[in-house]
Write a protein that holds these residues in place. Sequence first.
Motif, PDB file in Angstrom:
ATOM      1  N   UNK A 229       0.814  -1.221   0.000  1.00  0.00           N
ATOM      2  CA  UNK A 229       0.000   0.000   0.000  1.00  0.00           C
ATOM      3  C   UNK A 229       0.844   1.265   0.000  1.00  0.00           C
ATOM      4  N   UNK A 230       2.136   1.142  -0.276  1.00  0.00           N
ATOM      5  CA  UNK A 230       3.022   2.307  -0.299  1.00  0.00           C
ATOM      6  C   UNK A 230       2.912   3.012  -1.642  1.00  0.00           C
ATOM      7  N   UNK A 231       2.637   4.298  -1.614  1.00  0.00           N
ATOM      8  CA  UNK A 231       2.462   5.075  -2.835  1.00  0.00           C
ATOM      9  C   UNK A 231       3.721   5.054  -3.694  1.00  0.00           C
ATOM     10  N   UNK A 232       3.577   4.665  -4.952  1.00  0.00           N
ATOM     11  CA  UNK A 232       4.680   4.694  -5.901  1.00  0.00           C
ATOM     12  C   UNK A 232       5.721   3.619  -5.713  1.00  0.00           C
ATOM     13  N   UNK A 233       5.461   2.624  -4.838  1.00  0.00           N
ATOM     14  CA  UNK A 233       6.471   1.595  -4.578  1.00  0.00           C
ATOM     15  C   UNK A 233       6.626   0.672  -5.785  1.00  0.00           C
ATOM     16  N   UNK A 234       7.873   0.277  -6.055  1.00  0.00           N
ATOM     17  CA  UNK A 234       8.190  -0.668  -7.129  1.00  0.00           C
ATOM     18  C   UNK A 234       8.768  -1.943  -6.522  1.00  0.00           C
ATOM     19  N   UNK A 235       8.190  -3.066  -6.879  1.00  0.00           N
ATOM     20  CA  UNK A 235       8.603  -4.335  -6.299  1.00  0.00           C
ATOM     21  C   UNK A 235      10.022  -4.714  -6.727  1.00  0.00           C
ATOM     22  N   UNK A 236      10.686  -5.483  -5.866  1.00  0.00           N
ATOM     23  CA  UNK A 236      12.022  -5.991  -6.165  1.00  0.00           C
ATOM     24  C   UNK A 236      11.963  -7.481  -6.472  1.00  0.00           C
ATOM     25  N   UNK A 237      12.913  -7.943  -7.265  1.00  0.00           N
ATOM     26  CA  UNK A 237      13.034  -9.364  -7.586  1.00  0.00           C
ATOM     27  C   UNK A 237      14.458  -9.808  -7.271  1.00  0.00           C
ATOM     28  N   UNK A 238      14.568 -10.878  -6.498  1.00  0.00           N
ATOM     29  CA  UNK A 238      15.887 -11.399  -6.136  1.00  0.00           C
ATOM     30  C   UNK A 238      16.542 -12.064  -7.343  1.00  0.00           C
ATOM     31  N   UNK A 239      17.854 -11.855  -7.483  1.00  0.00           N
ATOM     32  CA  UNK A 239      18.619 -12.460  -8.566  1.00  0.00           C
ATOM     33  C   UNK A 239      19.748 -13.306  -7.985  1.00  0.00           C
ATOM     34  N   UNK A 240      19.993 -14.454  -8.631  1.00  0.00           N
ATOM     35  CA  UNK A 240      20.976 -15.411  -8.115  1.00  0.00           C
ATOM     36  C   UNK A 240      21.972 -15.797  -9.199  1.00  0.00           C
ATOM     37  N   UNK A 241      23.117 -16.329  -8.734  1.00  0.00           N
ATOM     38  CA  UNK A 241      24.084 -16.900  -9.665  1.00  0.00           C
ATOM     39  C   UNK A 241      24.814 -18.049  -8.964  1.00  0.00           C
ATOM     40  N   UNK A 242      25.346 -18.954  -9.780  1.00  0.00           N
ATOM     41  CA  UNK A 242      26.066 -20.099  -9.222  1.00  0.00           C
ATOM     42  C   UNK A 242      27.423 -19.664  -8.683  1.00  0.00           C
ATOM     43  N   UNK A 243      27.878 -20.373  -7.657  1.00  0.00           N
ATOM     44  CA  UNK A 243      29.233 -20.174  -7.163  1.00  0.00           C
ATOM     45  C   UNK A 243      30.213 -20.960  -8.039  1.00  0.00           C
ATOM     46  N   UNK A 244      31.490 -20.886  -7.731  1.00  0.00           N
ATOM     47  CA  UNK A 244      32.522 -21.503  -8.574  1.00  0.00           C
ATOM     48  C   UNK A 244      32.348 -23.014  -8.656  1.00  0.00           C
ATOM     49  N   UNK A 245      32.703 -23.564  -9.806  1.00  0.00           N
ATOM     50  CA  UNK A 245      32.664 -25.014 -10.024  1.00  0.00           C
ATOM     51  C   UNK A 245      34.064 -25.601  -9.859  1.00  0.00           C
ATOM     52  N   UNK A 246      34.101 -26.816  -9.315  1.00  0.00           N
ATOM     53  CA  UNK A 246      35.360 -27.568  -9.232  1.00  0.00           C
ATOM     54  C   UNK A 246      35.375 -28.568 -10.377  1.00  0.00           C
ATOM     55  N   UNK A 247      36.288 -28.366 -11.305  1.00  0.00           N
ATOM     56  CA  UNK A 247      36.353 -29.224 -12.489  1.00  0.00           C
ATOM     57  C   UNK A 247      37.241 -30.428 -12.192  1.00  0.00           C
ATOM     58  N   UNK A 248      36.629 -31.599 -12.191  1.00  0.00           N
ATOM     59  CA  UNK A 248      37.360 -32.845 -11.965  1.00  0.00           C
ATOM     60  C   UNK A 248      37.903 -33.384 -13.286  1.00  0.00           C
TER      61      UNK A 248
END
Length: 262
Positions: free
Chosen positions: A31-50
């Motif tokens: 109900x906040x006037x003019x508020x814009x919603x946020x969306x969480x963004x993710x990424x993978x951490x480092x990979x260990x290449x066997x």
Amino acid sequence: MSNAALYVARSGLDAQSNRMRVIANNLANVNTTGFKRDRAQFETLAYQTMTAAGAASEGDARYATGLSLGSGVRMTGTARINTQGTLTQTDNPLDMAIEGDGFFQVTLTDGRIGYTRAGNFNLSAEGQIVTSDGLPLQPQIQVPEGATSVTIGTDGTISAQLAGQTEATELGKVELARFVNPSGLQAMGDNIFTETSASGAPQVGIAGLDGRGTIRQGSLEASNVNVVQELVDMIETQRAYEINSKMISATDEMLKNANQQL
């Protein structure tokens, strides 16, 4: 047995916990006037290449896929969704809503310029148009004492009917600021944003020109939060958190069994 799975699952718990906080903030501001919603963004951490894909296996043969083990996930940021909120008519002459792109400009207490979509303005004791927190609109506009009505055009022109005059007197013009990347603005709280290097410099000008939206007097822009969508995201986040919790329990049980058997 490696306990790497514990760290992977823990990274999932942290990521989902942060996502839940983003969703909670969206719902809190429904109900906040003019508020814009946020969306969480993710990424993978480092990979260990066997085993690298394409590496030699036997003779002239090469591995088609390889073997890489991930180390989890992390939340990289929040993307602000700048879609238009519903315009609600209030019939308050100082309420303004932006239909389209752009932000109102206000002067912060430290002298910087802040930007907001919340157009619920009021008059100060001196007759200045200010926010509910007392921050003056920029450029500053003074409404003379005794003005019987205030009219705001779609281009931001503010006029007032003064006692003893037959024609309205123009008091000034509300200018809007537009940004190349509005999602890059820094949220300061109190419905205020500030410029950053990611947002780019403000493009200030007349409402309705050069991509800036128009101004609607007597209306306010509602929050663009969709409660149903947020509830769906909340359930999805809760389930993902539970699964990561079970992963920790399962991995711990596997390690316990391995220790008992060895």
